[in-house]
Design a protein around this motif. Structure first.
Motif, PDB file in Angstrom:
ATOM      1  N   GLY A  90      74.013  96.477 100.141  1.00 44.30           N
ATOM      2  CA  GLY A  90      72.872  95.579  99.929  1.00 44.30           C
ATOM      3  C   GLY A  90      71.815  96.095  98.970  1.00 44.30           C
ATOM      4  N   GLN A  91      71.937  97.346  98.546  1.00 43.97           N
ATOM      5  CA  GLN A  91      70.907  97.921  97.678  1.00 43.97           C
ATOM      6  C   GLN A  91      70.929  97.354  96.259  1.00 43.97           C
ATOM      7  OE1 GLN A  91      71.914 102.127  98.781  1.00 43.97           O
ATOM      8  NE2 GLN A  91      69.693 102.322  98.753  1.00 43.97           N
ATOM      9  N   LYS A  93      71.543  94.261  95.286  1.00 45.25           N
ATOM     10  CA  LYS A  93      70.773  93.008  95.297  1.00 45.25           C
ATOM     11  C   LYS A  93      69.274  93.302  95.333  1.00 45.25           C
ATOM     12  CE  LYS A  93      70.403  88.534  97.519  1.00 45.25           C
ATOM     13  NZ  LYS A  93      70.886  87.650  98.575  1.00 45.25           N
ATOM     14  N   GLU A  94      68.878  94.276  96.142  1.00 47.90           N
ATOM     15  CA  GLU A  94      67.461  94.658  96.230  1.00 47.90           C
ATOM     16  C   GLU A  94      66.938  95.155  94.880  1.00 47.90           C
ATOM     17  OE1 GLU A  94      67.052  97.551  99.365  1.00 47.90           O
ATOM     18  OE2 GLU A  94      67.814  96.149 100.877  1.00 47.90           O
ATOM     19  N   GLN A  97      66.614  92.184  92.536  1.00 51.19           N
ATOM     20  CA  GLN A  97      65.476  91.341  92.904  1.00 51.19           C
ATOM     21  C   GLN A  97      64.156  92.029  92.557  1.00 51.19           C
ATOM     22  OE1 GLN A  97      66.541  90.759  97.051  1.00 51.19           O
ATOM     23  NE2 GLN A  97      67.130  88.630  96.656  1.00 51.19           N
ATOM     24  N   ALA A  98      64.085  93.336  92.771  1.00 55.47           N
ATOM     25  CA  ALA A  98      62.844  94.086  92.541  1.00 55.47           C
ATOM     26  C   ALA A  98      62.391  94.010  91.088  1.00 55.47           C
ATOM     27  CB  ALA A  98      63.013  95.534  92.982  1.00 55.47           C
TER      28      ALA A  98
END
Length: 102
Positions: A90-91, A93-94, A97-98
């Motif tokens: 999941g990192q 995607k983070e 997004q960030a």
């Protein structure tokens, strides 16, 4: 120093330095294709005359000369396995997004 590589990394949210025939590069590009990334550039080093100089630059700035070298928001996240691992936990995607890449 590869000013071309540096400029690409600074100018785009996601940059992938790749080789068309490399299975790890294909892996990284396939993972990234799952996302609707607004600003991504893929540079195929096997189509460039300065590939060796660019890989020397990667060795200096990332500690590895190998491809793919995947950069998100100016930071190298690693290669194909690293990109897949970040996606699976999941990192990735983070990170995307960030920096407003997705």
């Amino acid at each position: 120093m590869s000013s071309f590589a540096e400029e690409q990394i600074k100018s785009h949210k996601v940059v992938v330095f790749s080789k068309t025939y490399c299975p790890y590069c294909v892996k990284a590009k396939n993972v990234l294709k799952k996302y609707d990334i607004k600003d991504i550039v893929i540079i195929e080093l096997d189509n460039r005359d300065d590939a060796d100089q660019m890989q020397d630059y990667f060795a200096r700035v990332t500690g590895a000369r190998t491809v793919p070298r995947v950069f998100i928001n100016g930071k190298c996240i690693g290669g194909g396995d690293d990109t897949a691992r970040l996606d699976s936990n999941g990192q990735l995607k983070e990170l995307l997004q960030a920096c407003d890449a997705i």
